[in-house]
Scaffold this motif. Structure first.
Motif, short mmCIF file in Angstrom:
data_model
loop_
_atom_site.label_atom_id
_atom_site.label_comp_id
_atom_site.label_asym_id
_atom_site.label_seq_id
_atom_site.Cartn_x
_atom_site.Cartn_y
_atom_site.Cartn_z
N ALA A 57 0.83 -1.21 0.00
CA ALA A 57 0.00 0.00 0.00
C ALA A 57 0.86 1.25 0.00
O ALA A 57 0.57 2.22 -0.71
CB ALA A 57 -0.93 -0.01 1.21
N SER A 58 1.93 1.25 0.79
CA SER A 58 2.82 2.41 0.83
C SER A 58 3.51 2.61 -0.51
O SER A 58 3.65 3.74 -0.99
CB SER A 58 3.84 2.22 1.94
OG SER A 58 4.75 3.30 1.98
N GLY A 105 -7.71 12.00 -12.31
CA GLY A 105 -8.98 11.42 -11.86
C GLY A 105 -8.85 9.94 -11.50
O GLY A 105 -9.35 9.50 -10.46
N VAL A 106 -8.16 9.17 -12.35
CA VAL A 106 -7.96 7.74 -12.06
C VAL A 106 -7.11 7.57 -10.81
O VAL A 106 -7.36 6.67 -10.00
CB VAL A 106 -7.31 7.05 -13.27
CG1 VAL A 106 -6.93 5.61 -12.93
CG2 VAL A 106 -8.26 7.06 -14.46
N SER A 107 -6.12 8.44 -10.62
CA SER A 107 -5.29 8.35 -9.42
C SER A 107 -6.13 8.59 -8.17
O SER A 107 -5.91 7.96 -7.13
CB SER A 107 -4.16 9.37 -9.49
OG SER A 107 -3.30 9.08 -10.58
N GLY A 108 -7.08 9.51 -8.25
CA GLY A 108 -7.98 9.73 -7.12
C GLY A 108 -8.79 8.49 -6.79
O GLY A 108 -9.00 8.15 -5.62
N ILE A 109 -9.26 7.79 -7.84
CA ILE A 109 -10.01 6.55 -7.60
C ILE A 109 -9.12 5.50 -6.94
O ILE A 109 -9.52 4.81 -6.00
CB ILE A 109 -10.57 6.02 -8.94
CG1 ILE A 109 -11.59 7.02 -9.52
CG2 ILE A 109 -11.22 4.65 -8.74
CD1 ILE A 109 -12.09 6.64 -10.88
N TYR A 110 -7.87 5.37 -7.44
CA TYR A 110 -6.95 4.42 -6.84
C TYR A 110 -6.68 4.76 -5.37
O TYR A 110 -6.57 3.88 -4.51
CB TYR A 110 -5.62 4.41 -7.60
CG TYR A 110 -5.71 3.83 -8.98
CD1 TYR A 110 -6.68 2.89 -9.30
CD2 TYR A 110 -4.83 4.22 -9.99
CE1 TYR A 110 -6.77 2.35 -10.57
CE2 TYR A 110 -4.89 3.68 -11.26
CZ TYR A 110 -5.88 2.75 -11.55
OH TYR A 110 -5.96 2.22 -12.80
N VAL A 112 -8.69 6.13 -3.27
CA VAL A 112 -9.84 5.70 -2.45
C VAL A 112 -9.72 4.22 -2.12
O VAL A 112 -9.93 3.79 -0.98
CB VAL A 112 -11.15 6.00 -3.18
CG1 VAL A 112 -12.33 5.38 -2.43
CG2 VAL A 112 -11.35 7.51 -3.32
N PHE A 113 -9.35 3.41 -3.11
CA PHE A 113 -9.19 1.98 -2.86
C PHE A 113 -8.02 1.71 -1.91
O PHE A 113 -8.07 0.78 -1.10
CB PHE A 113 -8.96 1.23 -4.18
CG PHE A 113 -10.22 0.97 -4.95
CD1 PHE A 113 -11.05 -0.10 -4.63
CD2 PHE A 113 -10.60 1.80 -5.99
CE1 PHE A 113 -12.20 -0.35 -5.33
CE2 PHE A 113 -11.76 1.56 -6.70
CZ PHE A 113 -12.57 0.49 -6.38
N LEU A 114 -6.98 2.51 -2.01
CA LEU A 114 -5.84 2.32 -1.12
C LEU A 114 -6.21 2.61 0.33
O LEU A 114 -5.68 1.99 1.25
CB LEU A 114 -4.68 3.23 -1.54
CG LEU A 114 -3.93 2.80 -2.80
CD1 LEU A 114 -2.84 3.81 -3.13
CD2 LEU A 114 -3.32 1.41 -2.63
N ARG A 115 -7.12 3.54 0.54
CA ARG A 115 -7.51 3.88 1.90
C ARG A 115 -8.23 2.72 2.58
O ARG A 115 -8.11 2.53 3.79
CB ARG A 115 -8.40 5.12 1.91
CG ARG A 115 -7.65 6.41 1.60
CD ARG A 115 -8.57 7.61 1.72
NE ARG A 115 -9.02 7.77 3.09
CZ ARG A 115 -8.38 8.45 4.02
NH1 ARG A 115 -7.21 9.02 3.73
NH2 ARG A 115 -8.85 8.58 5.24
#
Length: 496
Positions: A57-58, A105-110, A112-115
């Motif tokens: 994750a990091s 935008g895609v990085s923002g979605i990723y 969210v999943f990382l959180r």
């Protein structure tokens, strides 16, 4: 078989084993530090949490930040150098802006999943594919098949190798090559035209001209993928060994500190123990005690002997002795230990049998080999229930004597064998759990091997392999090294 043993006191005659030992077992599982799943920090900026300890994750978080930084810098350079400045409304500028906006935008979605920390490997693969598609869009507006931006495909392959190893590099290479081939095919088949705001001469659109740049760029992707995968795996393996070596060094330092403390306490405890044991013996044999008082004296004597055994255990472990090699009859030694074990401790309710030839000549330290057999036999007795049988078996194969001590206890769980010979670990309420550590150290000093065969519910067998060859030059050198280590041991461990 629960590991528990009682090494002999340094003061015992000829290294004879001691009675009434309740030293605890030495079983547990070594914490597996799986460095294979860790990554290299080679592609991360200074201070980034990478390398063998960074979780996936990091690493993905840093990847998102890095890809956005690279994309933004590349966009600025492309607009300022290649396109001659940003022109609002031009085709290439619109494609560049849409590409960067989509990437953010895609990085923002990723993110969210990382959180939520779920499906991290799937997210990593998706990021690799997204990156290759993003680079393809930039390749399109910076020259097509011959664009210098094709080098970004190799950067993603390197990132994939760092994140996921060879599978990640393959995903990046396959997606990058596919996206590049689709772009070249679209240009060659006139499905996609040259950007209208750029000169057509800067693009290659004929199949005869497309073949060479396609071949070179695809070859570069393959080569970068193979090299990155190889280097990432080597770096990951090196990082794993470094983590394990660091862990062993830290454990050794902790054990050294504990050994210094144990050795100091052992000397302080042994003197009053001797006084207590002597006084109780005088009281018990004085003839003026009642039966109840005599039983109490026997309890005190037994517990004093147990404490003395524990003191001896700590001294044996903290003060190693170089083996004095000589001819030893292992069969006679084993028989003597079996007889002694049957008369002490729990020998009354656990039968100890010996099966072997009348003579078994080996080259070893007589006192230390007696200690090994005693520790293993006592360990087997303590692991057995009343009425069980402990078998000491000795036989010879093609090149060595094999000594096996087998019990009928509950066995050792499969996950509790890696630390079987570690010092100062016990699952019992009594003892220090260092008997088997002494066994392992003695056998290592001799160059002998020991293995464990255990099945839960069926018992455990410790098997020692003792070569019947005489010591060679290498053995003398090894014993000399052990002698030097033993001389340094009191300084580092204060064995006193």
């Amino acid at each position: 078989m629960s590991p528990a043993a009682s090494p002999a006191s340094p003061g015992d005659e000829a290294g004879a084993p001691r009675d009434h030992v309740e030293a605890g077992p030495s079983t547990d599982v070594r914490d597996a530090r799986d460095a294979r799943g860790s990554s290299s920090a080679a592609a991360l900026p200074p201070g980034a949490p990478g390398g063998a300890e960074a979780p996936l994750a990091s690493r993905l978080t840093w990847l998102i930040a890095l890809r956005l930084a690279v994309l933004t810098v590349f966009l600025v350079v492309t607009a300022a150098v290649y396109l001659g400045g940003f022109t609002p409304g031009s085709f290439s500028s619109i494609v560049a802006l849409v590409t960067v906006a989509a990437a953010y935008g895609v990085s923002g979605i990723y993110a969210v999943f990382l959180r939520v920390n779920r499906s991290l490997r799937a997210i990593a693969r998706a990021q690799l594919v997204t990156d290759q598609i993003t680079w393809t869009a930039l390749v399109y507006i910076t020259g097509g098949a011959t664009s210098g931006a094709t080098s970004l495909y190799g950067l993603t392959c390197l990132t994939g190798a760092i994140l996921l190893g060879l599978p990640g590099a393959i995903v990046a290479a396959a997606s990058g090559a596919s996206a590049y081939l689709v772009l070249c095919a679209a240009l060659g088949l006139q499905l996609v035209g040259v950007p209208p705001d750029q000169p057509s001469g800067a693009y290659v659109t004929q199949w005869s001209e497309l073949r060479y740049p396609m071949f070179v760029n695809l070859l570069a992707i393959v080569v970068v993928t193979l090299l990155a995968s190889y280097l990432a795996e080597r770096l990951r393996a090196t990082g794993g060994r470094l983590v394990q070596a660091t862990a062993r060094a830290e454990q050794a330092e902790r054990l050294a500190a504990l050994g210094r403390l144990a050795a100091g306490l052992a000397h302080e405890i042994r003197n009053p123990l001797g006084s207590i044991a002597g006084s109780i013996e005088l009281l018990r044999t004085g003839g003026t005690l009642s039966d109840e008082d005599r039983k109490l004296c026997e309890i005190i004597e037994r517990e004093t002997a147990r404490l003395n055994d524990l003191v001896g255990d700590m001294l044996d472990l903290s003060r190693p002795r170089v083996p004095a090699l000589e001819g030893v009859d292992l069969s006679a030694t084993s028989r003597d230990v079996v007889v002694l074990a049957g008369r002490s401790g729990r020998g009354g309710d656990v039968e100890v049998r010996f099966e072997g030839p009348p003579s078994a000549p080996v080259t070893a330290d007589a006192a230390q080999m007696r200690q090994v057999v005693w520790n293993l036999v006592r360990n087997a007795i303590q692991a057995s229930s009343a009425g069980a049988v402990v078998t000491v078996r000795l036989w010879h194969d093609a090149s060595a004597w094999l000594l096996e001590i087998r019990d009928q206890g509950r066995g050792i769980p499969a996950g509790a064998r890696d630390r079987l010979f570690d010092a100062f670990f016990t699952t019992r309420t009594h003892g220090m759990g260092i008997g088997l550590a002494v066994v392992k150290r003695i056998l290592d000093d001799h160059g002998f091997a020991i293995e464990v065969d255990s099945r839960e519910g069926e018992g455990t067998a410790f098997r020692v392999r003792i070569p019947d060859r005489p010591p060679e030059a290498g053995d003398a050198e090894r014993l000399a090294d052990a002698a030097a280590a033993a001389q340094l041991a009191p300084r580092s461990r204060s064995a006193g």
